[in-house]
Design an enzyme around this catalytic site. Structure first.
Site, PDB file in Angstrom:
ATOM      1  N   HIS A 122      -2.287  -5.305   1.396  1.00 43.67           N
ATOM      2  CA  HIS A 122      -3.624  -5.862   1.152  1.00 43.67           C
ATOM      3  C   HIS A 122      -3.471  -7.312   0.735  1.00 43.67           C
ATOM      4  O   HIS A 122      -2.500  -7.675   0.081  1.00 43.67           O
ATOM      5  CB  HIS A 122      -4.331  -5.105   0.011  1.00 43.67           C
ATOM      6  N   TYR A 135     -12.547  -1.345  -3.920  1.00 46.82           N
ATOM      7  CA  TYR A 135     -13.077  -1.550  -2.567  1.00 46.82           C
ATOM      8  C   TYR A 135     -14.599  -1.396  -2.513  1.00 46.82           C
ATOM      9  O   TYR A 135     -15.159  -1.138  -1.440  1.00 46.82           O
ATOM     10  CB  TYR A 135     -12.425  -0.567  -1.595  1.00 46.82           C
ATOM     11  N   THR A 153      -5.559  -7.144  10.487  1.00 41.58           N
ATOM     12  CA  THR A 153      -5.848  -5.836   9.884  1.00 41.58           C
ATOM     13  C   THR A 153      -5.316  -4.696  10.743  1.00 41.58           C
ATOM     14  O   THR A 153      -4.725  -3.742  10.237  1.00 41.58           O
ATOM     15  CB  THR A 153      -7.375  -5.669   9.706  1.00 41.58           C
ATOM     16  N   LYS A 163       0.824  -1.208   0.000  1.00 39.08           N
ATOM     17  CA  LYS A 163       0.000   0.000   0.000  1.00 39.08           C
ATOM     18  C   LYS A 163       0.869   1.274   0.000  1.00 39.08           C
ATOM     19  O   LYS A 163       2.071   1.235   0.315  1.00 39.08           O
ATOM     20  CB  LYS A 163      -0.934  -0.027   1.214  1.00 39.08           C
ATOM     21  N   ASN A 166      -2.191   0.256   6.689  1.00 44.23           N
ATOM     22  CA  ASN A 166      -1.646  -0.988   7.240  1.00 44.23           C
ATOM     23  C   ASN A 166      -0.783  -1.785   6.270  1.00 44.23           C
ATOM     24  O   ASN A 166      -0.742  -3.010   6.323  1.00 44.23           O
ATOM     25  CB  ASN A 166      -2.778  -1.841   7.823  1.00 44.23           C
ATOM     26  N   GLU A 200      -9.724  -9.809  -8.243  1.00 43.50           N
ATOM     27  CA  GLU A 200      -8.792  -8.719  -7.963  1.00 43.50           C
ATOM     28  C   GLU A 200      -7.586  -8.752  -8.913  1.00 43.50           C
ATOM     29  O   GLU A 200      -7.106  -7.709  -9.368  1.00 43.50           O
ATOM     30  CB  GLU A 200      -8.368  -8.767  -6.489  1.00 43.50           C
TER      31      GLU A 200
HETATM   32  P1  ADP Z   1      -8.142  -6.643   5.453  1.00 46.52           P
HETATM   33  O1  ADP Z   1      -7.349  -5.657   4.624  1.00 46.52           O
HETATM   34  O2  ADP Z   1      -7.329  -7.215   6.572  1.00 46.52           O
HETATM   35  O3  ADP Z   1      -8.822  -7.716   4.612  1.00 46.52           O
HETATM   36  P2  ADP Z   1     -10.773  -5.375   5.672  1.00 46.52           P
HETATM   37  O4  ADP Z   1     -11.125  -6.078   4.402  1.00 46.52           O
HETATM   38  O5  ADP Z   1     -11.704  -5.525   6.834  1.00 46.52           O
HETATM   39  O6  ADP Z   1      -9.323  -5.789   6.176  1.00 46.52           O
HETATM   40  O7  ADP Z   1     -10.638  -3.805   5.400  1.00 46.52           O
HETATM   41  C1  ADP Z   1     -10.043  -3.334   4.204  1.00 46.52           C
HETATM   42  C2  ADP Z   1      -9.126  -2.196   4.547  1.00 46.52           C
HETATM   43  O8  ADP Z   1      -9.891  -1.113   5.042  1.00 46.52           O
HETATM   44  C3  ADP Z   1      -8.094  -2.477   5.660  1.00 46.52           C
HETATM   45  O9  ADP Z   1      -6.950  -3.173   5.219  1.00 46.52           O
HETATM   46  C4  ADP Z   1      -7.769  -1.064   6.118  1.00 46.52           C
HETATM   47  O10 ADP Z   1      -6.874  -0.417   5.222  1.00 46.52           O
HETATM   48  C5  ADP Z   1      -9.139  -0.393   6.030  1.00 46.52           C
HETATM   49  N1  ADP Z   1      -9.845  -0.453   7.311  1.00 46.52           N
HETATM   50  C6  ADP Z   1     -10.425  -1.550   7.873  1.00 46.52           C
HETATM   51  N2  ADP Z   1     -10.990  -1.251   9.059  1.00 46.52           N
HETATM   52  C7  ADP Z   1     -10.764   0.084   9.258  1.00 46.52           C
HETATM   53  C8  ADP Z   1     -11.099   1.010  10.284  1.00 46.52           C
HETATM   54  N3  ADP Z   1     -11.772   0.628  11.371  1.00 46.52           N
HETATM   55  N4  ADP Z   1     -10.698   2.304  10.141  1.00 46.52           N
HETATM   56  C9  ADP Z   1     -10.014   2.705   9.034  1.00 46.52           C
HETATM   57  N5  ADP Z   1      -9.665   1.883   8.025  1.00 46.52           N
HETATM   58  C10 ADP Z   1     -10.031   0.590   8.133  1.00 46.52           C
HETATM   59 MG    MG Z   2     -10.330  -7.547   3.227  1.00 47.87          MG
END
Ligand code: ADP
Ligand code: MG
Length: 138
Positions: free
Chosen positions: A116, A50, A92, A10, A113, A127
């Site tokens: 992805h 997304y 996450t 990212k 974070n 994707e």
């Molecule tokens: P992952 O990336 O671990 O699959 P998710 O699919 O739940 O997690 O969420 C997609 C992305 O959205 C996360 O990687 C993060 O960048 C962002 N995200 C998720 N939860 C939050 C939150 N509570 N606040 C801000 N950004 C978030």
């Molecule tokens: Mg996800």
């Protein structure tokens, strides 16, 4: 079970200069890189990617962030690739990420974070096709 998954290094991790270290961890954990490119997404492109999160309160912040700078998109191959890549990424929220995971080592917050990863074989295929043409996959 498919042997392919989709990953992103990212914009936060690219901007901090962590790209090389993350690619090294990918290779040393037994993944083969089948596709890789540096791109700078438009907000529209990030919103499409997304779309499943469109109703979440952080959707605006997330798509702003993902279009804020260059990122590296990856097609990764390994047996059980989806789970293997999520295991290497970690939780996450980096505060909950296990030792030795990429998010533990490189992520700054739950939003920014570092990486992805696809959450299912079906989404991995969708994707990969969202970002790569056939010629870009080896
Ligand atoms: P992952 O990336 O671990 O699959 P998710 O699919 O739940 O997690 O969420 C997609 C992305 O959205 C996360 O990687 C993060 O960048 C962002 N995200 C998720 N939860 C939050 C939150 N509570 N606040 C801000 N950004 C978030
Ligand atoms: Mg996800």
């Amino acid at each position: 079970m498919s042997n392919l998954t989709f990953g992103i290094i990212k914009p936060d991790a690219v901007a901090k200069g962590h790209t090389g270290k993350i690619i090294d961890r990918i290779l040393s954990n037994g993944f083969k890189i089948r596709g890789m490119k540096l791109i700078h997404q438009t907000k529209k492109n990030a919103e499409g990617f997304y779309a499943v999160h469109a109703e979440r309160p952080f959707f605006g912040e997330l798509t702003e962030f993902m279009s804020s700078g260059p990122c590296v998109v990856l097609a990764l191959e390994k047996e059980g690739a989806v789970k293997a890549w999520r295991d290497l990424m970690g939780a996450t929220n980096p505060a909950e990420a296990a030792e030795g995971t990429l998010r533990k080592d490189f992520a700054g917050s739950i939003g920014e974070n570092a990486v992805h990863g696809s959450d299912s074989d079906e989404n991995a295929a969708i994707e990969i096709a969202y970002f790569f043409s056939k010629l870009e996959l080896v």
